[in-house]
Design a protein around this motif. Structure first.
Motif, PDB file in Angstrom:
ATOM      1  N   LYS A  94      14.538   0.484 -27.144  1.00 31.78           N
ATOM      2  CA  LYS A  94      14.518   1.344 -25.962  1.00 31.78           C
ATOM      3  C   LYS A  94      13.107   1.316 -25.401  1.00 31.78           C
ATOM      4  N   MET A 138      11.479  -0.113 -30.998  1.00 34.47           N
ATOM      5  CA  MET A 138      12.623   0.033 -31.892  1.00 34.47           C
ATOM      6  C   MET A 138      12.906   1.516 -32.091  1.00 34.47           C
ATOM      7  N   ILE A 139      14.191   1.875 -32.010  1.00 32.27           N
ATOM      8  CA  ILE A 139      14.571   3.269 -32.224  1.00 32.27           C
ATOM      9  C   ILE A 139      15.655   3.357 -33.291  1.00 32.27           C
ATOM     10  N   GLN A 140      15.706   4.486 -33.940  1.00 35.69           N
ATOM     11  CA  GLN A 140      16.790   4.848 -34.840  1.00 35.69           C
ATOM     12  C   GLN A 140      16.990   6.351 -34.646  1.00 35.69           C
ATOM     13  N   GLU A 141      18.134   6.712 -34.078  1.00 36.21           N
ATOM     14  CA  GLU A 141      18.420   8.108 -33.762  1.00 36.21           C
ATOM     15  C   GLU A 141      19.750   8.512 -34.383  1.00 36.21           C
ATOM     16  N   PHE A 142      19.855   9.789 -34.685  1.00 39.85           N
ATOM     17  CA  PHE A 142      21.090  10.376 -35.181  1.00 39.85           C
ATOM     18  C   PHE A 142      21.400  11.575 -34.295  1.00 39.85           C
ATOM     19  N   ARG A 198      24.994   7.214 -34.966  1.00 39.47           N
ATOM     20  CA  ARG A 198      23.766   6.545 -35.400  1.00 39.47           C
ATOM     21  C   ARG A 198      23.469   5.487 -34.345  1.00 39.47           C
ATOM     22  N   ILE A 199      22.325   5.618 -33.727  1.00 40.12           N
ATOM     23  CA  ILE A 199      21.960   4.722 -32.630  1.00 40.12           C
ATOM     24  C   ILE A 199      20.704   3.959 -33.030  1.00 40.12           C
ATOM     25  N   GLU A 200      20.819   2.641 -33.041  1.00 36.54           N
ATOM     26  CA  GLU A 200      19.687   1.779 -33.374  1.00 36.54           C
ATOM     27  C   GLU A 200      19.556   0.702 -32.320  1.00 36.54           C
ATOM     28  N   GLY A 201      18.337   0.335 -32.014  1.00 31.38           N
ATOM     29  CA  GLY A 201      18.117  -0.740 -31.056  1.00 31.38           C
ATOM     30  C   GLY A 201      16.726  -0.675 -30.467  1.00 31.38           C
TER      31      GLY A 201
END
Length: 119
Positions: free
Chosen positions: A82, A86-90, A77-80
């Motif tokens: 970029k 704002m991103i939220q990736e899985f 789970r990647i949040e931050g």
């Protein structure tokens, strides 16, 4: 909400990593999977590694059995931020080929370590 256990059945088999085992990794914890195995996943995606990992559990936590139940897959789970957004990736990581217990499967661990491509 009842979420199904992560397994290779959730995605077509042609997309899974079939590279040879090149790394014997001592440890199955979140730090190794979240950092080292993520870097190896990205290297595979860019064509710079072409390998997989055998993760060796040594603490008796039972994590090796849990990893086996979910086909050695796990999710990052990647949040931050970029590029200012704002991103939220899985992302599912398939770099681990096998998980072994140092206590119960030491001969298998040694067999992987003896392979010429293992480092």
């Amino acid at each position: 909400m009842n979420t199904p256990m992560l397994s290779k059945d959730l995605q077509p088999s042609a997309s899974w990593n079939t590279h040879p085992v090149k790394v014997v990794q001592f440890g199955t914890g979140a730090l190794l999977r979240g950092l080292v195995d993520y870097v190896l996943l990205k290297a595979n995606q860019r064509g710079g590694f072409s390998g997989r990992v055998v993760a060796v559990g040594s603490t008796g936590s039972g994590r090796t059995q849990l990893m086996k139940k979910q086909d050695h897959l796990f999710t990052h789970r990647i949040e931050g931020v970029k590029e200012g957004e704002m991103i939220q990736e899985f992302e599912v990581n398939d770099v681990i080929a096998d998980t072994l217990s140092a206590v119960d499967a030491w001969e298998e661990v040694l067999a992987y370590a003896r392979k010429p491509e293992a480092s």
